[in-house]
Design a protein around this motif. Sequence first.
Motif: not given
Length: 215
Positions: A94-119
């Motif tokens: 459970q600990k490992q799964l939460s950590a990997e899922f957390r990391t995956l969402l970090i990359f998702t958020y990071s990639g999206a933040l760099s594309q925020v423009k006119d919303q």
Amino acid sequence: MKLIKQLIAVATVAFATSALAAPAPAANEAPDALVKRISSEVLETAKSDKDIQAGNQKKVMDLVETKILPYVDFQRMTSLAAGRYWREATPEQQKQLSAEFRTLLIFTYSGALSQVKDQTVDFKPMRSSPGDTEVEVRSQVNQARGEPIQLNYRVAKTDAGWKIYDINVLGAWLVEAYKGTFASEISKGGIDGLIKTLAAKNQKLASKPLKTAGK
């Protein structure tokens, strides 16, 4: 998929009660009122920061780590996505799964933040009672082109304050979308197989530069 990732980031940024928003919100402030009050400041920061717009990975990741992640309940999100398999996993899994899922969402958020423009984000009246500990905040994202896009998210009151545990984009809940992927991977290789798959994906994402709004 790119648009969905971007909307996920916008939703999470909008809810981030960070140092960018001062003064600190009152303890009895409704979650929708909190979101409305701070979203414009945080979104404007993402739009105007030249380093973020240029895809500076460290700066974007730092922003996500310090201003967004404290307000997302990753363990609950992971357990919901794993469904019945979560109860079958060992504490270490459970600990490992939460950590990997957390990391995956970090990359998702990071990639999206760099594309925020006119919303911009408009919020709808919240349907809740004063004593509710779980609510759904409804909003829509407006863009320069195209129709407004539905964006809702579920938040729960915890001992540490309000935290996001699910997001709905265009009628699809994020946790439900991941539930199918998780179940498929678990059926092939068990919990350890899912952890290994997520770890490999995260390693691949870590090696890629962030895309920016201009790309």
